[in-house]
Design a protein around this motif. Sequence first.
Motif, PDB file in Angstrom:
ATOM      1  N   GLU A  34      32.602   3.191  14.411  1.00 25.72           N
ATOM      2  CA  GLU A  34      32.549   1.970  15.029  1.00 25.72           C
ATOM      3  C   GLU A  34      33.684   1.628  15.836  1.00 25.72           C
ATOM      4  OE1 GLU A  34      29.818   0.372  10.975  1.00 25.72           O
ATOM      5  OE2 GLU A  34      32.171  -0.046  11.434  1.00 25.72           O
ATOM      6  N   ALA A  35      35.057   2.107  15.552  1.00 25.06           N
ATOM      7  CA  ALA A  35      36.179   1.696  16.032  1.00 25.06           C
ATOM      8  C   ALA A  35      35.986   2.459  17.390  1.00 25.06           C
ATOM      9  CB  ALA A  35      37.320   1.989  15.457  1.00 25.06           C
ATOM     10  N   VAL A  36      35.821   3.778  17.656  1.00 18.33           N
ATOM     11  CA  VAL A  36      35.468   4.387  18.700  1.00 18.33           C
ATOM     12  C   VAL A  36      34.549   3.668  19.800  1.00 18.33           C
ATOM     13  CG1 VAL A  36      34.968   6.392  19.707  1.00 18.33           C
ATOM     14  CG2 VAL A  36      36.366   6.667  17.889  1.00 18.33           C
ATOM     15  N   ALA A  37      33.642   3.349  19.174  1.00 19.90           N
ATOM     16  CA  ALA A  37      32.376   2.686  20.118  1.00 19.90           C
ATOM     17  C   ALA A  37      32.942   1.701  20.760  1.00 19.90           C
ATOM     18  CB  ALA A  37      31.339   2.617  19.140  1.00 19.90           C
ATOM     19  N   ARG A  38      33.806   0.728  19.728  1.00 18.55           N
ATOM     20  CA  ARG A  38      34.468  -0.591  20.174  1.00 18.55           C
ATOM     21  C   ARG A  38      35.445  -0.208  21.340  1.00 18.55           C
ATOM     22  NH1 ARG A  38      37.977  -4.522  16.131  1.00 18.55           N
ATOM     23  NH2 ARG A  38      38.428  -5.847  17.724  1.00 18.55           N
ATOM     24  N   ALA A  39      36.206   0.569  21.042  1.00 13.50           N
ATOM     25  CA  ALA A  39      37.261   1.076  22.245  1.00 13.50           C
ATOM     26  C   ALA A  39      36.762   1.515  23.493  1.00 13.50           C
ATOM     27  CB  ALA A  39      38.223   2.078  21.465  1.00 13.50           C
ATOM     28  N   PHE A  40      35.665   2.315  23.351  1.00 13.40           N
ATOM     29  CA  PHE A  40      35.055   2.652  24.721  1.00 13.40           C
ATOM     30  C   PHE A  40      34.276   1.613  25.286  1.00 13.40           C
ATOM     31  CE2 PHE A  40      36.661   6.611  23.898  1.00 13.40           C
ATOM     32  CZ  PHE A  40      35.905   7.680  23.244  1.00 13.40           C
ATOM     33  N   LYS A  41      33.740   0.766  24.481  1.00 11.64           N
ATOM     34  CA  LYS A  41      33.128  -0.447  25.363  1.00 11.64           C
ATOM     35  C   LYS A  41      34.112  -1.573  25.881  1.00 11.64           C
ATOM     36  CE  LYS A  41      30.140  -3.456  23.358  1.00 11.64           C
ATOM     37  NZ  LYS A  41      29.883  -3.238  21.711  1.00 11.64           N
ATOM     38  N   ASP A  42      35.327  -1.654  25.330  1.00 11.51           N
ATOM     39  CA  ASP A  42      36.313  -2.707  25.660  1.00 11.51           C
ATOM     40  C   ASP A  42      36.803  -2.382  26.931  1.00 11.51           C
ATOM     41  OD1 ASP A  42      39.074  -4.163  23.670  1.00 11.51           O
ATOM     42  OD2 ASP A  42      38.334  -4.370  25.974  1.00 11.51           O
ATOM     43  N   THR A  43      36.465  -3.287  27.966  1.00 18.07           N
ATOM     44  CA  THR A  43      37.159  -2.881  29.181  1.00 18.07           C
ATOM     45  C   THR A  43      38.566  -2.824  29.174  1.00 18.07           C
ATOM     46  OG1 THR A  43      36.703  -5.094  29.730  1.00 18.07           O
ATOM     47  CG2 THR A  43      35.064  -3.778  30.385  1.00 18.07           C
ATOM     48  N   ARG A  44      39.217  -3.608  28.484  1.00 18.99           N
ATOM     49  CA  ARG A  44      40.671  -3.723  28.634  1.00 18.99           C
ATOM     50  C   ARG A  44      41.250  -2.297  28.147  1.00 18.99           C
ATOM     51  NH1 ARG A  44      41.019  -8.584  24.649  1.00 18.99           N
ATOM     52  NH2 ARG A  44      39.353  -7.361  23.577  1.00 18.99           N
ATOM     53  N   VAL A  45      40.307  -1.675  27.163  1.00 17.81           N
ATOM     54  CA  VAL A  45      41.070  -0.368  26.774  1.00 17.81           C
ATOM     55  C   VAL A  45      41.067   0.704  27.660  1.00 17.81           C
ATOM     56  CG1 VAL A  45      40.795   1.330  25.000  1.00 17.81           C
ATOM     57  CG2 VAL A  45      40.802  -1.057  24.286  1.00 17.81           C
ATOM     58  N   LYS A  46      42.070   1.431  27.981  1.00 16.37           N
ATOM     59  CA  LYS A  46      42.107   2.549  29.035  1.00 16.37           C
ATOM     60  C   LYS A  46      42.236   3.694  28.259  1.00 16.37           C
ATOM     61  CE  LYS A  46      42.081  -0.427  32.422  1.00 16.37           C
ATOM     62  NZ  LYS A  46      40.740  -1.073  32.479  1.00 16.37           N
ATOM     63  N   ALA A  47      42.606   3.845  26.942  1.00 15.28           N
ATOM     64  CA  ALA A  47      42.776   5.011  26.358  1.00 15.28           C
ATOM     65  C   ALA A  47      42.774   4.693  24.908  1.00 15.28           C
ATOM     66  CB  ALA A  47      44.158   5.851  26.648  1.00 15.28           C
ATOM     67  N   VAL A  48      42.653   6.001  23.965  1.00 16.46           N
ATOM     68  CA  VAL A  48      42.681   5.689  22.649  1.00 16.46           C
ATOM     69  C   VAL A  48      43.535   6.532  21.855  1.00 16.46           C
ATOM     70  CG1 VAL A  48      41.025   5.689  20.494  1.00 16.46           C
ATOM     71  CG2 VAL A  48      40.364   4.973  22.894  1.00 16.46           C
ATOM     72  N   VAL A  49      44.222   5.876  20.870  1.00 15.37           N
ATOM     73  CA  VAL A  49      45.249   7.123  19.784  1.00 15.37           C
ATOM     74  C   VAL A  49      44.354   6.831  18.688  1.00 15.37           C
ATOM     75  CG1 VAL A  49      47.406   7.315  18.768  1.00 15.37           C
ATOM     76  CG2 VAL A  49      47.154   6.803  21.271  1.00 15.37           C
ATOM     77  N   LEU A  50      44.170   8.198  18.013  1.00 19.67           N
ATOM     78  CA  LEU A  50      43.905   7.931  16.619  1.00 19.67           C
ATOM     79  C   LEU A  50      44.987   8.486  15.567  1.00 19.67           C
ATOM     80  CD1 LEU A  50      40.649  10.133  16.403  1.00 19.67           C
ATOM     81  CD2 LEU A  50      40.902   7.852  15.640  1.00 19.67           C
ATOM     82  N   CYS A  51      45.211   7.749  14.557  1.00 19.36           N
ATOM     83  CA  CYS A  51      46.426   8.277  13.517  1.00 19.36           C
ATOM     84  C   CYS A  51      45.987   8.043  12.341  1.00 19.36           C
ATOM     85  CB  CYS A  51      47.672   7.424  14.202  1.00 19.36           C
ATOM     86  SG  CYS A  51      47.554   5.634  13.720  1.00 19.36           S
ATOM     87  N   GLY A  52      46.723   8.044  11.351  1.00 23.58           N
ATOM     88  CA  GLY A  52      46.551   7.947   9.981  1.00 23.58           C
ATOM     89  C   GLY A  52      47.495   7.133   9.317  1.00 23.58           C
ATOM     90  N   GLU A  53      47.316   6.348   8.231  1.00 22.17           N
ATOM     91  CA  GLU A  53      47.859   5.300   7.358  1.00 22.17           C
ATOM     92  C   GLU A  53      48.908   6.205   6.672  1.00 22.17           C
ATOM     93  OE1 GLU A  53      46.631   1.520   5.020  1.00 22.17           O
ATOM     94  OE2 GLU A  53      46.130   3.576   4.335  1.00 22.17           O
ATOM     95  N   ASN A  54      50.071   5.362   6.259  1.00 19.92           N
ATOM     96  CA  ASN A  54      50.925   6.131   5.625  1.00 19.92           C
ATOM     97  C   ASN A  54      51.725   7.420   5.952  1.00 19.92           C
ATOM     98  OD1 ASN A  54      50.495   4.073   3.816  1.00 19.92           O
ATOM     99  ND2 ASN A  54      49.053   5.356   2.855  1.00 19.92           N
ATOM    100  N   GLY A  55      51.795   7.500   7.476  1.00 19.37           N
ATOM    101  CA  GLY A  55      52.320   8.728   8.032  1.00 19.37           C
ATOM    102  C   GLY A  55      51.857   9.888   7.703  1.00 19.37           C
ATOM    103  N   LYS A  56      50.239  10.157   7.448  1.00 20.35           N
ATOM    104  CA  LYS A  56      49.481  11.291   7.244  1.00 20.35           C
ATOM    105  C   LYS A  56      48.322  10.993   8.096  1.00 20.35           C
ATOM    106  CE  LYS A  56      50.514  11.961   2.401  1.00 20.35           C
ATOM    107  NZ  LYS A  56      50.973  11.151   1.523  1.00 20.35           N
ATOM    108  N   PHE A  57      47.807  11.931   9.021  1.00 22.86           N
ATOM    109  CA  PHE A  57      46.917  12.003   9.791  1.00 22.86           C
ATOM    110  C   PHE A  57      45.703  12.118   9.145  1.00 22.86           C
ATOM    111  CE2 PHE A  57      44.826  11.804  13.642  1.00 22.86           C
ATOM    112  CZ  PHE A  57      43.604  12.865  13.799  1.00 22.86           C
ATOM    113  N   CYS A  58      45.107  13.414   8.526  1.00 22.71           N
ATOM    114  CA  CYS A  58      44.175  13.595   7.791  1.00 22.71           C
ATOM    115  C   CYS A  58      43.765  14.688   7.083  1.00 22.71           C
ATOM    116  CB  CYS A  58      42.793  13.475   8.727  1.00 22.71           C
ATOM    117  SG  CYS A  58      41.326  13.784   7.959  1.00 22.71           S
ATOM    118  N   GLY A  59      43.636  14.650   5.735  1.00 21.88           N
ATOM    119  CA  GLY A  59      43.466  15.997   5.051  1.00 21.88           C
ATOM    120  C   GLY A  59      42.117  16.783   4.712  1.00 21.88           C
TER     121      GLY A  59
END
Length: 719
Positions: A34-59
């Motif tokens: 849902e977040a990626v779809a929202r970012a791609f539709k939002d014309t103000r958004v030029k690029a996206v950064v994916l990160c993880g909470e608490n300084g951890k990306f993803c296990g």
Amino acid sequence: MAQYARTKGSIALITLTNPPVNALSAAVRKGITEAVARAFKDTRVKAVVLCGENGKFCGGADIREFAKAMSGPPLVPMIHAIEAGEKPVVAAIEEMALGGGLELALGCHYRVAHAKARLGLPEVTLGLLPAAGGTQRLPRLTGIPAALDLITTGRHISAQEALKLGIVDRVTEGNAVEAAVELALSVVGRPLAPRRLSNHATPLPADLDGVFEEVLVQVKRRARGAMAPVACAKAVRAAAELPYSRGLECERELMNTLFTSGQARALQYCFFAQRAAGKWSLPNGARWDNSRPRAVHTAGVIGLGTMGRGIAVCLVKAGISVVAVETEEKQLDSGRRAVRGMLERDAKRRGVTAPLHMITFTLSMQQLRDVDLVIEAVFEDMALKKSVFAELSRVCRPNALLCTNTSGLDVDELASVTDRPPLVVGMHFFAPAHVMKLLEVICGPRSSPETVATAMTLGKRLGKVSVAVGNCPGFVGNRMLKLYLDQAHFLLEEGASPEQVDQALEEFGFALGIFKVADLSGLDIGWRVRKAAGLIGPDVDPKFPSRHRQGRRYCPLPDLLCEQGRLGQKSGRGWYLYDSAGGKEARPDPAISSFLQEYRLRYGISARRITEQEVVERCVFVLANEGFRILEDGMAAAPEDIDMVYVFGYGWPRHRGGPMFHAAQVGLATVLQRLEFYHRQNPDIPHLQPSTLLRRLVGARSPPMQQWKQHIRSINSQL
Ligand SMILES: C[C@H](O)[C@H](C)C(=O)SCCNC(=O)CCNC(=O)[C@H](O)C(C)(C)COP(=O)([O-])OP(=O)([O-])OC[C@H]1O[C@@H](n2cnc3c(N)ncnc32)[C@H](O)[C@@H]1OP(=O)([O-])[O-]
């Protein structure tokens, strides 16, 4: 879940939120989609950064969901949507990008990693393969050899190695999310097609067949019957030979063969069992999460034999200052040389300076007066250990912990000669101590919760899998091993050969068959233990040693070998023949087969044909049977603990979970029936008689392992 925010005006920041490691659960996948779809539709958004909470990306994928029916958006199309998107997506990798987490990052157009991050595709260690495009995208980025190595071993790599391999575009010592936002701003408007890995052709090595043949030989040798590493290699081969979409199909088909396999279930069981083993508890209510461990900055090691040297190296590598004590100058010198050599070789491997200043060598126990903890590793003799503990009790400061590395002697008897039984605990390392992962922490009946907590935590700090066990002869591992070894000896009497027994056990998946293990550790060790237990003595007729001792069947074969000087590798011959004393290459010895024939003749035993099934069942089911007795005696808190002892200390094949898990997988009713069958054939072997708990569990329709505890009626549990 995934949080959505916009930063720097035009950057959508999507944060994976699922503590503790932001695993890609159904909710997280839904959130990302849902977040990626929202970012791609939002014309103000030029690029996206994916990160993880608490300084951890993803296990990676949420392993807890594997046992449940699949729900939520699947990973592959979610990652495709990101890769196919018209706006650049940058992955900000902090601490970890593992499994599905790295596959998600490979679907992004750019990757930034923090210098301390670990990356990898460890699915093979869970009996699986990277099934979200990893086997197809990674080879297109790194080439075949590197991808094969990472995917068939599952090893984690550093951010620096990932940069070298081209897996990440930048490594930063600073804030990786900020660096990713910077990079995202800088790439807005650049063409994305070249950044879509699925579009890339896979760079092929000159001799593709040669590369795969060599890897498959290594994989099969390492795997010992495990399916996943071979499937991983096949999936990477698809990346070399097929277009991306067809390769992805191949990846999915291979994953389907693994996902529901017994091996995958066993390996995932091991993943959680290893973590459960750290969550210890004592009958008095003390537990891992309500007992404070003591800080350990300085430690003493008494005895610089093989074990003492390895223990000292572990402590120094963990940043603990060590005072190493020996009684004789000669032993002290050889111990010093050995320990320094091990530290220097290790430092060279890691490209760092050897911390030789962290250890002092002395003949004086007095130098132990200020240490936080002492680990005694002297010769396995109760009288000698008692004199050492009495001395330590006098020399060490009153609140110093006294630990023994005994492999089976009574820890509480040792505590009784000190002024501090609550501060006495067993820390049973396995040879070589600086390599083997297992640490049995023996909780004496008077060991305090704080002492147990300190030993368990210190074990983890030394990189060990610490398992809390009760104080009984042989504790858990060696108590079970004795019966396993007995079965192997009895099978030789009845007609088998050492090679036949070892081959059956190695086919089953053990790293080494039991007779090769006996030769490796030295037959004289068991001989000494049997003498100390009064099983061997002046009353034994040397010409016709009795085959019944202490009321049960006894096999004098190993004693007879020791009397002939056949002590194993150290003497160049044991159950096998070696080129020389200390030789490692085991060869069948014709002298052993004629010795066995002559032995059977002497005792009137007619050899019979022993099947591989009988070898495995008698050796492996007797382990589980004793495991049930250990649970009943309260010497282990849960079957997981017993399984982790065997996986990390005795070369039990991880893809079979452990003796208890294997018994559950085979079916407790089958194990019971087979033990009854073998016990009827051998009524003089009490350990083939099914344990009460096994009978009770079968009577209760073999409940799942998690419910076994409810059926344990142990009176005097120590755990
Ligand atoms: C499609 C895709 O291709 C496929 C199919 C996949 O992606 S398959 C999945 C691939 N991923 C992995 O193999 C990584 C597995 N995890 C680890 O290697 C380590 O955990 C770690 C990440 C290096 C952190 O180590 P740690 O020492 O700091 O803490 P911990 O004690 O180990 O872990 C802390 C807590 O987090 C839990 N945990 C860790 N990783 C998890 C995961 N992937 N899923 C669910 N729980 C996980 C763990 O059980 C423990 O819980 P609790 O005990 O506290 O209740």
